[in-house]
Structures are given as structure tokens and as C-alpha cells.
Design an enzyme around this catalytic site. Structure first.
Site, PDB file in Angstrom:
ATOM      1  N   HIS A  17       0.835  -1.208   0.000  1.00 26.40           N
ATOM      2  CA  HIS A  17       0.000   0.000   0.000  1.00 26.40           C
ATOM      3  C   HIS A  17       0.870   1.258   0.000  1.00 26.40           C
ATOM      4  O   HIS A  17       0.619   2.205  -0.750  1.00 26.40           O
ATOM      5  CB  HIS A  17      -0.893   0.039   1.243  1.00 26.40           C
ATOM      6  N   LYS A  41     -17.447  -6.003   6.308  1.00 25.20           N
ATOM      7  CA  LYS A  41     -16.167  -6.576   6.714  1.00 25.20           C
ATOM      8  C   LYS A  41     -16.040  -6.590   8.232  1.00 25.20           C
ATOM      9  O   LYS A  41     -16.509  -5.685   8.914  1.00 25.20           O
ATOM     10  CB  LYS A  41     -15.000  -5.734   6.163  1.00 25.20           C
ATOM     11  N   ARG A  90      -2.231  -5.878  -7.767  1.00 19.40           N
ATOM     12  CA  ARG A  90      -1.164  -6.885  -7.720  1.00 19.40           C
ATOM     13  C   ARG A  90      -1.220  -7.790  -8.937  1.00 19.40           C
ATOM     14  O   ARG A  90      -0.226  -8.393  -9.310  1.00 19.40           O
ATOM     15  CB  ARG A  90      -1.297  -7.730  -6.448  1.00 19.40           C
ATOM     16  N   SER A 127      -3.036  -7.793   3.208  1.00 18.58           N
ATOM     17  CA  SER A 127      -3.341  -7.597   4.628  1.00 18.58           C
ATOM     18  C   SER A 127      -3.798  -8.887   5.294  1.00 18.58           C
ATOM     19  O   SER A 127      -3.396  -9.192   6.418  1.00 18.58           O
ATOM     20  CB  SER A 127      -4.415  -6.517   4.796  1.00 18.58           C
TER      21      SER A 127
END
Length: 159
Positions: A17, A41, A90, A127
Site C-alpha cells: 500500500h 467486513k 497486484r 493484509s
């Protein structure tokens, strides 16, 4: 002055990040790291912790600030006068997940999303992986900023 918003849940912010934020800052006069809340979440770190960790992680990058967002990123970016929303990718799976969101944000605000390909050396860093490794006592120092590594260690030890 051109402003970009770099949104994410940042639970926690990783070296990947920070790499994207640093490179976005090279393209824009100001970058706002927008720590967002997604009601669907379950977070490892609280809103305040995520905000504080992100602030510490980017504190050495001039022209970068961190704000909390509790609403639509499109509205937040428009309110801040952003020229772009910046997202790091990514690989193809990230693009597939982000494409519809970028089109929706443009529909809602007229603001384009710019995708920055992540550093291939950090392509495996996520993460969720970092939290899993930390929860098993594995090494994370090269995956996250120093302040985040310390916070993860403390959080895991307190559970």
C-alpha cells in the site's frame, strides 16, 4: 493543485500500500489516503487504529495525508476536489475486483480511477496474509511498515 484519493480498508496498511501511495504522490501534488469502513467486513483493527497505523506508515511522505471515510468513496473524492481515485493492483484478480467499482465511481462522481501496478517484489503481500502470519508468530517485518509490525505483534499477544 491536483489531488488523488487512495482508498482502502487498510487492515492493516502494508508495504505494498505504501509503495502505491508513494508512487501516486509522484503523479499528484497531494494524495489523501482514505481509510474506509465497509459494513460487510470484520476488521482486526478498530477504525481509530487503522487510521493511526496508516498515518504512521506514510508520515515520511510529503504531501500525503490520511483521513477516515464513512460513506461513498466517490462522494469523498468529489468533496475533496480529487482529480483521480488511485488503486493499486497486484494482478488480474485485483483488476477484476476493481473494474466495476471504478466504473461505478466514475458514474457517481465523474472522477476517473487510475490503477497503479504494484511492485512485483510485493505482489504476494496482502493484509489478510500478514494478519495470518502474525497470528502464528511468523515474520512480518519485511511485509509492513515498522509501526504496523509492532502493532500487530502487540494485538496478537493481547488476544
Amino acid at each position: 493543485m491536483t489531488i488523488a484519493v487512495c482508498p482502502g480498508s487498510f487492515d492493516p496498511i502494508t508495504s505494498g500500500h505504501v509503495d502505491v501511495v508513494r508512487r501516486a504522490r509522484g503523479m499528484f501534488d497531494e494524495v489523501i489516503v482514505a481509510v474506509a469502513r465497509n459494513a460487510h467486513k470484520k476488521y482486526f483493527f478498530s477504525d481509530d487504529e487503522r487510521l493511526s497505523l496508516a498515518q504512521g506508515a506514510v508520515s515520511d511522505i510529503p504531501g500525503v495525508s490520511v483521513e477516515f471515510v464513512d460513506g461513498l468513496i466517490a462522494d469523498f473524492a468529489a468533496e475533496r476536489g480529487a482529480a483521480a481515485i488511485v488503486k493499486g493492483l497486484r494482478g488480474a484478480a485485483d483488476y477484476d475486483a476493481e473494474q466495476a467499482m471504478s466504473l461505478l465511481n466514475r458514474h457517481l462522481s465523474g472522477i476517473e480511477t487510475i490503477f497503479i501496478m504494484g511492485d512485483p517484489a510485493l505482489g504476494h503481500v496482502a493484509s489478510s496474509f500478514v494478519k495470518d502470519i502474525a497470528s502464528h508468530g511468523g515474520p512480518i517485518a519485511d511485509l509492513v511498515p515498522h509501526n504496523v509490525a509492532l502493532a500487530l505483534k502487540k494485538k496478537v499477544e493481547s488476544q
